[in-house]
Design a protein around this motif. Structure first.
Motif, PDB file in Angstrom:
ATOM      1  N   ARG A   1     -27.222 -32.181  28.987  1.00  0.00           N
ATOM      2  CA  ARG A   1     -26.492 -32.810  29.909  1.00  0.00           C
ATOM      3  C   ARG A   1     -26.943 -32.831  31.386  1.00  0.00           C
ATOM      4  O   ARG A   1     -26.950 -33.869  32.241  1.00  0.00           O
ATOM      5  CB  ARG A   1     -25.134 -32.110  30.290  1.00  0.00           C
ATOM      6  CG  ARG A   1     -23.997 -32.341  29.117  1.00  0.00           C
ATOM      7  CD  ARG A   1     -22.699 -31.815  29.652  1.00  0.00           C
ATOM      8  NE  ARG A   1     -21.848 -31.354  28.158  1.00  0.00           N
ATOM      9  CZ  ARG A   1     -21.703 -30.378  27.529  1.00  0.00           C
ATOM     10  NH1 ARG A   1     -21.874 -29.138  28.731  1.00  0.00           N
ATOM     11  NH2 ARG A   1     -21.003 -30.033  26.734  1.00  0.00           N
TER      12      ARG A   1
ATOM     13  N   ARG B   1     -21.722 -28.373  37.742  1.00  0.00           N
ATOM     14  CA  ARG B   1     -22.593 -29.515  36.953  1.00  0.00           C
ATOM     15  C   ARG B   1     -23.021 -30.758  37.776  1.00  0.00           C
ATOM     16  O   ARG B   1     -24.011 -31.113  37.505  1.00  0.00           O
ATOM     17  CB  ARG B   1     -21.604 -29.972  35.902  1.00  0.00           C
ATOM     18  CG  ARG B   1     -22.080 -30.840  34.918  1.00  0.00           C
ATOM     19  CD  ARG B   1     -21.391 -31.217  33.641  1.00  0.00           C
ATOM     20  NE  ARG B   1     -19.958 -30.486  33.810  1.00  0.00           N
ATOM     21  CZ  ARG B   1     -19.093 -30.092  32.927  1.00  0.00           C
ATOM     22  NH1 ARG B   1     -19.401 -30.709  31.658  1.00  0.00           N
ATOM     23  NH2 ARG B   1     -17.886 -29.607  33.082  1.00  0.00           N
TER      24      ARG B   1
ATOM     25  N   ARG C   1     -20.744 -24.941  34.623  1.00  0.00           N
ATOM     26  CA  ARG C   1     -19.604 -25.891  34.440  1.00  0.00           C
ATOM     27  C   ARG C   1     -19.157 -26.249  35.992  1.00  0.00           C
ATOM     28  O   ARG C   1     -18.886 -27.505  36.226  1.00  0.00           O
ATOM     29  CB  ARG C   1     -18.621 -25.133  33.689  1.00  0.00           C
ATOM     30  CG  ARG C   1     -17.736 -25.823  32.726  1.00  0.00           C
ATOM     31  CD  ARG C   1     -16.848 -25.260  31.852  1.00  0.00           C
ATOM     32  NE  ARG C   1     -16.402 -24.085  32.360  1.00  0.00           N
ATOM     33  CZ  ARG C   1     -16.705 -22.939  31.693  1.00  0.00           C
ATOM     34  NH1 ARG C   1     -17.545 -23.035  30.587  1.00  0.00           N
ATOM     35  NH2 ARG C   1     -16.253 -21.741  31.863  1.00  0.00           N
ATOM     36  N   ARG C   2     -19.161 -25.187  36.826  1.00  0.00           N
ATOM     37  CA  ARG C   2     -18.385 -25.454  38.041  1.00  0.00           C
ATOM     38  C   ARG C   2     -19.353 -26.460  38.821  1.00  0.00           C
ATOM     39  O   ARG C   2     -18.923 -27.012  39.760  1.00  0.00           O
ATOM     40  CB  ARG C   2     -18.376 -24.243  38.657  1.00  0.00           C
ATOM     41  CG  ARG C   2     -17.646 -24.300  40.097  1.00  0.00           C
ATOM     42  CD  ARG C   2     -17.219 -22.672  40.438  1.00  0.00           C
ATOM     43  NE  ARG C   2     -18.394 -21.638  40.817  1.00  0.00           N
ATOM     44  CZ  ARG C   2     -18.389 -20.635  39.829  1.00  0.00           C
ATOM     45  NH1 ARG C   2     -17.574 -20.264  39.045  1.00  0.00           N
ATOM     46  NH2 ARG C   2     -19.407 -19.839  40.069  1.00  0.00           N
TER      47      ARG C   2
ATOM     48  N   LYS D   1     -20.590 -15.052  30.751  1.00  0.00           N
ATOM     49  CA  LYS D   1     -19.825 -15.869  31.139  1.00  0.00           C
ATOM     50  C   LYS D   1     -19.725 -16.107  32.478  1.00  0.00           C
ATOM     51  O   LYS D   1     -19.589 -17.761  32.828  1.00  0.00           O
ATOM     52  CB  LYS D   1     -18.317 -15.303  31.123  1.00  0.00           C
ATOM     53  CG  LYS D   1     -18.212 -13.936  31.879  1.00  0.00           C
ATOM     54  CD  LYS D   1     -17.024 -13.501  31.657  1.00  0.00           C
ATOM     55  CE  LYS D   1     -16.864 -11.931  32.702  1.00  0.00           C
ATOM     56  NZ  LYS D   1     -15.717 -11.262  32.408  1.00  0.00           N
TER      57      LYS D   1
ATOM     58  N   ARG E   1     -22.207 -19.429  32.258  1.00  0.00           N
ATOM     59  CA  ARG E   1     -21.538 -20.440  31.719  1.00  0.00           C
ATOM     60  C   ARG E   1     -20.401 -21.092  32.868  1.00  0.00           C
ATOM     61  O   ARG E   1     -20.540 -22.307  32.833  1.00  0.00           O
ATOM     62  CB  ARG E   1     -20.840 -20.172  30.621  1.00  0.00           C
ATOM     63  CG  ARG E   1     -21.634 -19.551  29.359  1.00  0.00           C
ATOM     64  CD  ARG E   1     -20.741 -19.658  28.180  1.00  0.00           C
ATOM     65  NE  ARG E   1     -19.396 -18.937  28.226  1.00  0.00           N
ATOM     66  CZ  ARG E   1     -19.115 -17.948  27.835  1.00  0.00           C
ATOM     67  NH1 ARG E   1     -19.970 -16.851  27.450  1.00  0.00           N
ATOM     68  NH2 ARG E   1     -17.718 -17.203  28.003  1.00  0.00           N
ATOM     69  N   ARG E   2     -20.015 -20.408  33.497  1.00  0.00           N
ATOM     70  CA  ARG E   2     -19.016 -20.659  34.379  1.00  0.00           C
ATOM     71  C   ARG E   2     -19.685 -21.360  35.669  1.00  0.00           C
ATOM     72  O   ARG E   2     -19.385 -22.453  36.211  1.00  0.00           O
ATOM     73  CB  ARG E   2     -18.157 -19.581  35.105  1.00  0.00           C
ATOM     74  CG  ARG E   2     -17.198 -19.059  33.988  1.00  0.00           C
ATOM     75  CD  ARG E   2     -16.214 -18.072  34.341  1.00  0.00           C
ATOM     76  NE  ARG E   2     -15.211 -17.756  33.474  1.00  0.00           N
ATOM     77  CZ  ARG E   2     -14.765 -16.563  33.504  1.00  0.00           C
ATOM     78  NH1 ARG E   2     -15.145 -15.459  34.398  1.00  0.00           N
ATOM     79  NH2 ARG E   2     -13.908 -16.126  32.615  1.00  0.00           N
TER      80      ARG E   2
ATOM     81  N   ALA F   1     -25.807 -27.716  27.726  1.00  0.00           N
ATOM     82  CA  ALA F   1     -26.140 -27.774  29.127  1.00  0.00           C
ATOM     83  C   ALA F   1     -27.226 -28.418  29.358  1.00  0.00           C
ATOM     84  O   ALA F   1     -27.588 -29.114  30.470  1.00  0.00           O
ATOM     85  CB  ALA F   1     -25.708 -26.666  29.541  1.00  0.00           C
TER      86      ALA F   1
END
Length: 165
Positions: free
Chosen positions: A111, A74, A71-72, A64, A67-68, A108
């Motif tokens: 992206r 990006r 995302r945070r 996690k 992943r965070r 990810a």
């Protein structure tokens, strides 16, 4: 490249942190300036010119914290070269064949136009946190399956890509 590289990771029991430190050590030996930090403690990627992100695999998902982190950060990650690694198989499979990234990591990668991804074997030893870890250990499937020769070879490839920039 003369800037700083961030090697960051999500780990529960330290296996992925050990891989991240090995990657950071190789990058330093190749003359790069490197900081290695847990993903949950990174406030910004702005000071870094390149980033390596690692995550332990748990039930088919990246840790996690990894992943965070992605995302945070990006938007900033999309502006610099990025590499991913995963750790987790508790057998020799990662040394025997290329294991593709799990679905969330693959998305990810697309992206962010990630340079490369590799999956390394994991480690699970007595004292590991978590109910599932305890069950795995009781079933006799624990051990250390990290291949540090493969980890160092991959990190040398990252260093070569960065020093050619």
């Amino acid at each position: 490249m003369t800037g700083t590289v961030l090697v960051t990771y999500g780990t529960t029991n330290g296996s992925t942190a050990g891989i991240a430190e090995a990657v950071a050590d190789v990058l330093r030996k190749e003359g790069l300036t490197v900081e290695s930090l847990p993903a949950r403690s990174v406030a910004s990627v702005t000071p870094y010119d390149a980033v390596v992100v690692g995550g332990g695999l748990y039930a088919g998902r990246w840790h996690k914290d990894a992943r965070r982190f992605v995302r945070r950060h990006r938007a900033q990650l999309a502006e610099r070269p990025v590499w991913f690694f995963s750790s987790g198989p508790l057998d020799a499979s990662a040394s025997e064949r290329d294991i593709p990234p799990v679905r969330g990591v693959q998305r990810a990668m697309i992206r962010l136009d990630v340079q490369d991804h590799v999956t390394f074997g994991g480690r699970l030893e007595e004292g590991a946190k978590g109910r599932v870890a305890g069950m795995i250990l009781r079933s006799g499937k624990g051990g250390d399956f990290r291949d540090f020769s493969a980890i160092e070879a991959w990190a040398e490839g990252v260093a070569q890509a960065l020093t050619r920039r």
